[in-house]
Design a protein around this motif. Structure first.
Motif, mmCIF file in Angstrom:
data_model
loop_
_atom_site.group_PDB
_atom_site.id
_atom_site.type_symbol
_atom_site.label_atom_id
_atom_site.label_comp_id
_atom_site.label_asym_id
_atom_site.label_seq_id
_atom_site.Cartn_x
_atom_site.Cartn_y
_atom_site.Cartn_z
ATOM 1 N N SER A 170 28.817 48.018 36.578
ATOM 2 C CA SER A 170 29.392 49.325 36.905
ATOM 3 C C SER A 170 30.734 49.219 37.630
ATOM 4 O O SER A 170 31.379 50.231 37.894
ATOM 5 C CB SER A 170 28.410 50.123 37.778
ATOM 6 O OG SER A 170 27.215 50.396 37.067
ATOM 7 N N ILE A 171 31.150 47.994 37.948
ATOM 8 C CA ILE A 171 32.463 47.804 38.570
ATOM 9 C C ILE A 171 33.530 48.017 37.508
ATOM 10 O O ILE A 171 33.506 47.384 36.446
ATOM 11 C CB ILE A 171 32.584 46.396 39.179
ATOM 12 C CG1 ILE A 171 31.555 46.210 40.299
ATOM 13 C CG2 ILE A 171 33.990 46.166 39.720
ATOM 14 C CD1 ILE A 171 31.513 44.799 40.872
ATOM 15 N N ASN A 172 34.466 48.896 37.777
ATOM 16 C CA ASN A 172 35.494 49.267 36.807
ATOM 17 C C ASN A 172 36.697 48.328 36.949
ATOM 18 O O ASN A 172 37.641 48.600 37.688
ATOM 19 C CB ASN A 172 35.914 50.718 37.026
ATOM 20 C CG ASN A 172 36.728 51.266 35.874
ATOM 21 O OD1 ASN A 172 37.422 50.523 35.180
ATOM 22 N ND2 ASN A 172 36.640 52.569 35.661
ATOM 23 N N LYS A 173 36.639 47.212 36.222
ATOM 24 C CA LYS A 173 37.698 46.207 36.322
ATOM 25 C C LYS A 173 39.058 46.760 35.905
ATOM 26 O O LYS A 173 40.069 46.495 36.557
ATOM 27 C CB LYS A 173 37.347 44.997 35.439
ATOM 28 C CG LYS A 173 36.189 44.157 35.949
ATOM 29 C CD LYS A 173 35.863 43.013 34.987
ATOM 30 C CE LYS A 173 37.072 42.152 34.684
ATOM 31 N NZ LYS A 173 36.722 41.002 33.821
ATOM 32 N N ASP A 174 39.091 47.519 34.821
ATOM 33 C CA ASP A 174 40.375 48.043 34.333
ATOM 34 C C ASP A 174 41.010 48.975 35.350
ATOM 35 O O ASP A 174 42.225 48.908 35.609
ATOM 36 C CB ASP A 174 40.168 48.780 33.007
ATOM 37 C CG ASP A 174 39.793 47.843 31.866
ATOM 38 O OD1 ASP A 174 40.081 46.633 31.983
ATOM 39 O OD2 ASP A 174 39.213 48.321 30.876
ATOM 40 N N SER A 175 40.201 49.823 35.938
ATOM 41 C CA SER A 175 40.729 50.754 36.933
ATOM 42 C C SER A 175 41.260 50.009 38.149
ATOM 43 O O SER A 175 42.336 50.331 38.670
ATOM 44 C CB SER A 175 39.633 51.735 37.352
ATOM 45 O OG SER A 175 40.085 52.586 38.388
ATOM 46 N N ILE A 176 40.526 48.996 38.603
ATOM 47 C CA ILE A 176 40.960 48.221 39.769
ATOM 48 C C ILE A 176 42.233 47.453 39.461
ATOM 49 O O ILE A 176 43.171 47.418 40.274
ATOM 50 C CB ILE A 176 39.830 47.267 40.213
ATOM 51 C CG1 ILE A 176 38.657 48.070 40.783
ATOM 52 C CG2 ILE A 176 40.342 46.265 41.242
ATOM 53 C CD1 ILE A 176 37.439 47.224 41.120
ATOM 54 N N TYR A 177 42.322 46.859 38.275
ATOM 55 C CA TYR A 177 43.507 46.089 37.913
ATOM 56 C C TYR A 177 44.743 46.983 37.834
ATOM 57 O O TYR A 177 45.809 46.642 38.398
ATOM 58 C CB TYR A 177 43.293 45.387 36.573
ATOM 59 C CG TYR A 177 44.503 44.606 36.110
ATOM 60 C CD1 TYR A 177 44.858 43.424 36.727
ATOM 61 C CD2 TYR A 177 45.289 45.079 35.062
ATOM 62 C CE1 TYR A 177 45.977 42.712 36.312
ATOM 63 C CE2 TYR A 177 46.408 44.379 34.636
ATOM 64 C CZ TYR A 177 46.752 43.192 35.271
ATOM 65 O OH TYR A 177 47.864 42.492 34.867
ATOM 66 N N ASN A 178 44.629 48.097 37.158
ATOM 67 C CA ASN A 178 45.784 49.000 37.042
ATOM 68 C C ASN A 178 46.221 49.523 38.406
ATOM 69 O O ASN A 178 47.417 49.691 38.672
ATOM 70 C CB ASN A 178 45.440 50.171 36.111
ATOM 71 C CG ASN A 178 45.274 49.736 34.669
ATOM 72 O OD1 ASN A 178 45.895 48.761 34.236
ATOM 73 N ND2 ASN A 178 44.430 50.415 33.923
ATOM 74 N N TRP A 179 45.255 49.763 39.282
ATOM 75 C CA TRP A 179 45.575 50.215 40.634
ATOM 76 C C TRP A 179 46.289 49.119 41.415
ATOM 77 O O TRP A 179 47.253 49.390 42.136
ATOM 78 C CB TRP A 179 44.284 50.645 41.318
ATOM 79 C CG TRP A 179 44.408 50.972 42.765
ATOM 80 C CD1 TRP A 179 45.007 52.056 43.329
ATOM 81 C CD2 TRP A 179 43.882 50.199 43.858
ATOM 82 N NE1 TRP A 179 44.894 52.017 44.699
ATOM 83 C CE2 TRP A 179 44.202 50.884 45.053
ATOM 84 C CE3 TRP A 179 43.169 49.012 43.936
ATOM 85 C CZ2 TRP A 179 43.839 50.407 46.307
ATOM 86 C CZ3 TRP A 179 42.808 48.533 45.183
ATOM 87 C CH2 TRP A 179 43.138 49.230 46.344
ATOM 88 N N LEU A 180 45.833 47.879 41.274
ATOM 89 C CA LEU A 180 46.489 46.766 41.959
ATOM 90 C C LEU A 180 47.947 46.647 41.532
ATOM 91 O O LEU A 180 48.824 46.360 42.358
ATOM 92 C CB LEU A 180 45.759 45.450 41.664
ATOM 93 C CG LEU A 180 44.392 45.255 42.328
ATOM 94 C CD1 LEU A 180 43.738 43.960 41.830
ATOM 95 C CD2 LEU A 180 44.504 45.236 43.845
ATOM 96 N N LEU A 181 48.218 46.875 40.266
ATOM 97 C CA LEU A 181 49.605 46.799 39.795
ATOM 98 C C LEU A 181 50.479 47.876 40.426
ATOM 99 O O LEU A 181 51.673 47.653 40.666
ATOM 100 C CB LEU A 181 49.643 46.927 38.263
ATOM 101 C CG LEU A 181 49.145 45.721 37.463
ATOM 102 C CD1 LEU A 181 49.208 46.016 35.971
ATOM 103 C CD2 LEU A 181 49.963 44.469 37.786
ATOM 104 N N THR A 182 49.909 49.051 40.715
ATOM 105 C CA THR A 182 50.698 50.101 41.366
ATOM 106 C C THR A 182 51.035 49.744 42.806
ATOM 107 O O THR A 182 51.984 50.294 43.379
ATOM 108 C CB THR A 182 49.941 51.447 41.354
ATOM 109 O OG1 THR A 182 48.794 51.377 42.212
ATOM 110 C CG2 THR A 182 49.520 51.836 39.953
#
Length: 416
Positions: A170-182
């Motif tokens: 249930s951990i949203n890797k894509d969401s976390i990665y895109n957020w880290l880039l911001t």
């Protein structure tokens, strides 16, 4: 003789809170008093506090013999917030929910792998996914903006849940990665919160740690990060918050060194000066570690600085602290007979933060570390306690992540 200087009234001097004392050397019959070095002449609140703490520690050492960890006592302390509301003085920490969960749950796991029951693990992931209903990134509480520190604490807490109910999926890797880039800056740093967060080595570590555990260390995410960290090492040998000759600090130094270890770039900094700085954080009298020059010892630095020492040890750069002495400080001076939990130093009270990091530091003192080249970011850990009656029996931990080694390996394999 000694006299106070009464005509010095310059209140513009930084840090001036009271009048200095001038000692005048007199002579009688040709016999001179011993001239004390000037550093001994200057009494400050810090030197007085250190002298008071030193006396407390020395008194404890003289009456304590072969200390052992009171495991059951501390287990009760860490289990208490799982079934009771926070006391009034700690309600403000509800805005740091993931941190509270990590400190308590990780402390229990370090005490004993069996201390964290399946039902407790289930409640942990339900609480965290209640904070972030999309599976990350995570804020400090419901309705708060996602924050790097909260996300780091949340991922660490989930890592010790042993994938109960397949919660890791249930951990949203894509969401976390895109957020880290911001949050990524051109100079290699990371802001802790989108547009409004500060940036320093702590943000870098939180980002790099989370990304490495989730298998998200891409070239874009890591660009210029190593150089940012290298520039944060100052003349002392430790690391400051940013690359502007900041004062070296135990927390910042750990974050920089652990990040460089994850990125395979430890050799990019001056390791001899770093080892010297770690050694200078340990005091002969108290035996514990401090976080900065001219500061008091604090048990949390048993991990922040002790962790750095263990990373250097694991990578073959030799020991730089006295582990046995540090163990004595933790067990003798940071445990109380009438209250459970670990305190930072004599004269203070236990809390969840210092209990977790005190236990992590104690685990460091009772083991040696060697890099396991067969598993990324993992270590081969060997106990150094010969007398098992004196051993604390703590779970082996990974000093780069502050997590039990087995849990980290399982989590890492799941995502990579």
């Amino acid at each position: 003789m000694a006299r106070k200087i009464k005509d010095l009234k310059d209140t513009n001097l930084l840090g001036r809170k009271r009048l200095p004392i001038e000692r005048v050397v007199s002579s009688e019959d040709g016999a001179y008093e011993e001239v004390v070095p000037m550093v001994k002449e200057i009494e400050t609140e810090t030197t007085e506090a250190r002298e008071e703490l030193l006396q407390k520690c020395q008194a404890i050492f003289t009456r304590t013999d072969f200390p052992v960890l009171n495991r059951d006592f501390h287990k009760k302390f860490l289990e208490s917030p799982l079934s009771h509301k926070l006391p009034p003085g700690m309600v403000s920490l509800d805005a740091s929910g993931p941190w509270m969960i990590y400190w308590v749950a990780n402390g229990l796991k370090v005490l004993d792998e069996s201390c964290l029951a399946r039902e407790t693990q289930r409640r942990i992931y339900q609480k965290l996914f209640g904070i972030s209903t999309v599976g990350g990134p995570f804020g400090g509480g419901l309705g708060q903006l996602p924050h790097l520190a909260s996300t780091y604490a949340a991922i660490n807490a989930l890592a010790i849940c042993e994938n109960v109910d397949n919660c890791w999926d249930s951990i949203n890797k894509d969401s976390i990665y895109n957020w880290l880039l911001t949050l990524k800056r051109k100079d290699g740093g990371f802001q802790t919160c989108y547009k409004v967060g500060e940036y320093d080595t702590r943000g870098v570590y939180c980002a790099i740690s989370v990304a490495s555990m989730l298998g998200l260390l891409t070239e874009d995410l890591c660009k210029n990060v190593v150089q940012f960290l290298v520039d944060c090492q100052n003349y002392e040998g430790g690391f400051g918050a940013v690359s502007h000759e900041d004062e070296a600090h135990g927390g910042y130094t750990f974050c920089a060194v652990a990040s460089l270890a994850i990125l395979g770039a430890l050799d990019k900094v001056n390791l001899d000066k770093l080892a010297d700085w770690c050694s200078q954080r340990q005091f002969n009298g108290e035996k514990g570690l401090s976080g900065r020059s001219n500061k008091l010892v604090d048990v949390c630095y048993s991990f922040w600085v002790g962790g750095v020492a263990s990373i250097l040890e694991a990578y073959g750069y030799g020991p730089c602290i006295e582990k046995d002495a540090l163990r004595d400080y933790i067990l003798c001076c940071c445990q109380m007979t009438n209250r459970p939990g670990i305190r930072d130093k004599p004269g203070t009270n236990p809390d969840f933060y210092h209990t977790n990091y005190g236990l992590l530091g104690l685990a460091i003192t009772e083991n040696t570390f060697r890099l396991d080249k067969t598993v990324p970011h993992a270590f081969k850990i060997t106990s150094t306690i010969i007398d098992q009656d004196r051993a604390s029996g703590l779970t082996a931990i990974n000093p780069v992540y502050g997590l039990p080694n087995k849990d980290l390996e399982l989590f890492y394999k799941h995502f990579t």
